[in-house]
Write a protein that holds these residues in place. Structure first.
Motif, PDB file in Angstrom:
ATOM      1  N   CYS A 117     -10.238  -0.641  -4.249  1.00 21.64           N
ATOM      2  CA  CYS A 117      -9.727   0.274  -3.223  1.00 21.64           C
ATOM      3  C   CYS A 117      -8.946   1.428  -3.874  1.00 21.64           C
ATOM      4  O   CYS A 117      -9.102   2.588  -3.489  1.00 21.64           O
ATOM      5  N   MET A 118      -8.141   1.082  -4.877  1.00 19.71           N
ATOM      6  CA  MET A 118      -7.359   2.137  -5.547  1.00 19.71           C
ATOM      7  C   MET A 118      -8.261   3.127  -6.278  1.00 19.71           C
ATOM      8  O   MET A 118      -8.039   4.331  -6.241  1.00 19.71           O
ATOM      9  N   MET A 141      -7.000   4.763   2.556  1.00 20.48           N
ATOM     10  CA  MET A 141      -6.528   3.715   1.635  1.00 20.48           C
ATOM     11  C   MET A 141      -5.544   2.793   2.343  1.00 20.48           C
ATOM     12  O   MET A 141      -5.643   1.565   2.278  1.00 20.48           O
ATOM     13  N   LEU A 168       0.846   4.431  -2.540  1.00 16.21           N
ATOM     14  CA  LEU A 168       0.810   5.830  -2.110  1.00 16.21           C
ATOM     15  C   LEU A 168       1.926   6.643  -2.795  1.00 16.21           C
ATOM     16  O   LEU A 168       1.676   7.729  -3.335  1.00 16.21           O
ATOM     17  N   LEU A 208     -11.397   3.835  -5.605  1.00 19.48           N
ATOM     18  CA  LEU A 208     -12.091   4.647  -4.599  1.00 19.48           C
ATOM     19  C   LEU A 208     -11.142   5.706  -4.029  1.00 19.48           C
ATOM     20  O   LEU A 208     -11.531   6.863  -3.827  1.00 19.48           O
ATOM     21  N   TYR A 209      -9.914   5.303  -3.789  1.00 21.08           N
ATOM     22  CA  TYR A 209      -8.890   6.225  -3.262  1.00 21.08           C
ATOM     23  C   TYR A 209      -8.718   7.421  -4.203  1.00 21.08           C
ATOM     24  O   TYR A 209      -8.758   8.584  -3.776  1.00 21.08           O
ATOM     25  N   SER A 211      -7.507  10.867   2.523  1.00 23.01           N
ATOM     26  CA  SER A 211      -7.834   9.718   1.666  1.00 23.01           C
ATOM     27  C   SER A 211      -6.685   8.701   1.688  1.00 23.01           C
ATOM     28  O   SER A 211      -6.930   7.494   1.628  1.00 23.01           O
ATOM     29  N   SER A 212      -5.442   9.180   1.798  1.00 22.20           N
ATOM     30  CA  SER A 212      -4.303   8.254   1.862  1.00 22.20           C
ATOM     31  C   SER A 212      -4.377   7.414   3.124  1.00 22.20           C
ATOM     32  O   SER A 212      -4.105   6.218   3.110  1.00 22.20           O
ATOM     33  N   LEU A 272      -6.246  -1.160   3.030  1.00 21.76           N
ATOM     34  CA  LEU A 272      -5.451  -2.124   2.267  1.00 21.76           C
ATOM     35  C   LEU A 272      -4.498  -2.912   3.175  1.00 21.76           C
ATOM     36  O   LEU A 272      -4.336  -4.123   2.999  1.00 21.76           O
ATOM     37  N   PRO A 291       0.819  -1.222   0.000  1.00 25.90           N
ATOM     38  CA  PRO A 291       0.000   0.000   0.000  1.00 25.90           C
ATOM     39  C   PRO A 291       0.852   1.272   0.000  1.00 25.90           C
ATOM     40  O   PRO A 291       0.468   2.282  -0.588  1.00 25.90           O
ATOM     41  N   SER A 351      -1.079   3.599   9.651  1.00 25.13           N
ATOM     42  CA  SER A 351      -1.590   4.422   8.545  1.00 25.13           C
ATOM     43  C   SER A 351      -1.565   5.898   8.924  1.00 25.13           C
ATOM     44  O   SER A 351      -1.251   6.759   8.102  1.00 25.13           O
TER      45      SER A 351
END
Lengths: 502, 154
Positions: free
Chosen positions: B88-89, B108, A397, B91-92, B104-105, B112, A393, B128
């Motif tokens: 997921c990507m 995500m 990013l 939607l992100y 939003s990061s 994930l 992930p 996160s």
């Protein structure tokens, strides 16, 4: 411009003052950081820092900006090797072998060879810059649009011919890459092409998004599918290159230095082109070409050497004629102008102190970067130990950051995602990624030089065969194509093909 | 598409269709008379290359009778993971502008990491959050990149 030992020694004396040395160190550090972080390349880093340097006198300011430039070239290989994110096109060949080495637990040696090769090639090409700049710059000026077109054509032919079994797929990937990059406005006439009426496509598809998608996102998707626990299945074995690695790499370092430096002299010939050419040339002369794409340490050495040699070579036309060979050097040229300095033949006469101090600082900067980078090899390679469910992930990013920060358009991020899926499918279906990347990067220059050549020749393609340099490149390109076809249909081709993929 | 043969034939057909679509679009490119190289020349040429190469790929696949070369497609669970990650990507990316980049990061990353690892939710949220905060300060505050910040200013 005349070379003089006294000028060079005076330059070293200037560059070695504590203040200038400190700025070279700072620039190298910032450059390395910029190279490692996806999304902010040397061009934007120099542009951001340019206004801040106005408080400095010109010599330390230019030394720092130059250090940021070549420091970023060192750092750029790190993410390519460790997590398969080539932040720019010139890191793609590094990623192709470096990432495979990292997956085999040899990320440390790959990073080490990358640093050593960058140092060797950077220093050798600096010797070239110091002693032969005027002569070589004249050769570079003999390059007109037909020569550029022929050179780009040769680079593409090289990459396609090395697709092994997948020659047809390599050709398709190249054509797709060229076509994708032609979306948008015609570079000469401004006509909208292949935009299907979409406003976003008018600005064209950015190649950084394509690269990030094909490599980083595509790789993440492959790993997600397999539910891998760590991005490398193998444990990290070595931290530094072995004697065997150096034995395999030293030839590549020297050859890529020469290729990178001479091609770097050409205004507009970016490291993206030279690294691919040096990488492919190395594959051709290698005794173990089957390892290329699967973890050949000499592939990493060739790509990184060419990358840094091109950067140093690019200073020749910049200093001698005031012609920047790429966007980062164009910003650096802006920095010169901000101080009222006009690069060109007069710069050496009017400001020898500055020019030779900057050249001397680059020698010192290369040493600084080697000393900075080798101890960090273990640290970077340790990223491999992060579990993939966390690292994956984060790569997504950073990919988003990288794609977005080129033009600050969400469109570019969507492009990266689409090419991520395409990269995944291309891996599965056996299409090589490298030809597509190179085609995407070269399209604009290839097309512009072709059109300019056609104008020069009044529409006759014979211009590519009547000018000696262009003719040499074109003949070489056709030889490459014929060689690729021969490989495809000969027994040897099948042998090579057994191991060949991206 | 389990075998390489079928994959080549299918991708060849797709590419040939794409080439034809591109040919139609290329012939619609307007141009100015008197140019040495019309803006449509290269796109038309490349579209033909893709069309013909696609046909050649179909033909090559059809001739290749080796059914033992298979494609390593994911199993059912693998497909599910891929689809979830893709969703997921997407939607992100849809949320970046309305919610802001950092927020939003964070979402995500949290989803994930949790989905791929099944770590304890507290660890996932902390990890996160720390990442999103570092990214925010490094890229938005320190480097000054103009990411969407959303209603929260993040």
């Amino acid at each position: 411009m005349n070379f003089s030992w006294s000028y060079l020694l005076h330059g070293f004396a200037q560059a070695a003052t504590p203040l200038n040395l400190a700025y070279a160190l700072l620039g190298s550090l910032v450059g390395t950081l910029v190279g490692v972080l996806p999304g902010i390349g040397p061009t934007s880093a120099i542009a951001i820092l340019l206004p801040l340097t106005t408080i400095l006198p010109p010599i330390p300011a230019i030394i720092m900006m130059a250090a940021i430039y070549y420091g970023a070239m060192y750092g750029g290989s790190t993410t390519a090797i460790v997590v398969n994110i080539p932040g720019e096109a010139s890191s793609v060949p590094t990623a192709m072998d470096g990432y495979q080495l990292a997956r085999q637990g040899r990320g440390g040696p790959a990073l080490g060879i990358s640093a050593i090769s960058s140092f060797v090639a950077g220093t050798l090409s600096l010797v070239g810059l110091t002693f032969f700049a005027p002569l070589l710059a004249n050769v570079a000026l003999a390059f007109g649009p037909p020569e550029y077109f022929a050179l780009m054509f040769m680079a593409l032919s090289l990459v396609v011919s090395l697709s092994g079994r997948a020659l047809l797929k390599g050709l398709i990937a190249t054509a797709l890459g060229l076509l994708v990059s032609m979306m948008g406005l015609d570079p000469l006439t401004g006509e909208a092409r292949l935009t299907f009426g979409t406003v976003s496509l008018m600005a064209g598809v950015n190649f950084i998004s394509v690269i990030i998608g094909l490599f980083a996102i595509g790789e993440v998707l492959v790993n997600i599918e397999r539910a891998v626990a760590t991005i490398y299945e193998n444990k990290v074995r070595d931290w530094l290159p072995t004697r065997e690695d150096l034995k395999h790499s030293w030839g590549a370092m020297l050859r890529s230095s020469v290729i990178g430096f001479f091609l770097g002299l050409l205004p507009g010939c970016s490291p993206a082109v030279t690294t691919f050419i040096a990488y492919d040339a190395e594959k051709k002369v290698s005794k173990r070409p089957h390892l290329f794409g699967h973890g050949a340490i000499e592939g990493v050495a060739a790509a990184e050497g060419a990358n840094n040699a091109t950067c140093s070579g690019g200073f020749v036309p910049l200093f001698s004629f005031g012609i920047p060979s790429g966007p980062a050097l164009a910003v650096l040229l802006g920095g010169f102008m901000m101080y009222g300095l006009q690069p060109g033949p007069m710069l050496f006469k009017e400001n020898p102190d500055l020019v030779w101090a900057v050249i001397a600082s680059m020698y010192l900067g290369n040493i600084i970067l080697l000393v900075l980078n080798l101890p960090l090899v273990g640290l970077w390679a340790r990223i491999a130990l992060i579990p993939f469910p966390i690292l994956g992930p984060m790569i997504i990013l950073f990919s988003v950051i990288g794609a977005y920060s080129v033009r600050f358009l969400m469109f570019d991020v969507w492009v990266a995602l689409i090419f991520g899926v395409l990269g995944y499918l291309m891996r599965k279906l056996g299409f090589p990624l490298a030809p597509m990347v190179l085609a995407t990067v070269l399209t604009q220059m290839l097309e512009t030089s072709l059109k300019q050549s056609m104008v020069l020749s009044d529409g006759s393609p014979l211009i590519f065969f009547t000018r000696p340099l262009a003719a040499v490149f074109m003949v070489l390109a056709f030889i490459m194509i014929a060689w690729g076809v021969w490989l495809q249909f000969s027994g040897r081709g099948k042998e090579l093909a057994a191991d060949d993929s991206d | 598409m389990r075998t390489q043969r079928m994959a080549d034939m299918t991708s060849g057909a797709f590419l040939a269709a794409l080439g034809v679509l591109s040919l139609v679009a290329s012939y619609n490119i307007a141009g100015v008379t008197g140019e040495q190289l019309h803006p449509r020349t290269l796109p038309v040429f490349l579209s033909w290359v893709i069309t013909l190469a696609g046909v050649a790929l179909i033909f090559g696949g059809w001739r290749n009778q080796d059914e033992s070369q298979t494609i390593d497609w994911p199993d059912k669970a693998g497909f599910k993971r891929l689809l979830m990650a893709m969703a997921c990507m997407i939607l992100y990316l849809l949320l970046i502008e309305p919610l802001g980049f950092a927020t939003s990061s964070f979402l995500m990353l949290a989803f994930l990491i949790w989905y791929l690892s099944h770590y304890h939710p507290v660890i996932v949220v902390l990890l996160s959050l720390v990442t999103a905060v570092i990214i925010y300060f490094l890229f938005i505050q320190f480097l000054g990149l103009t990411f969407p910040v959303g209603p929260l200013g993040w």
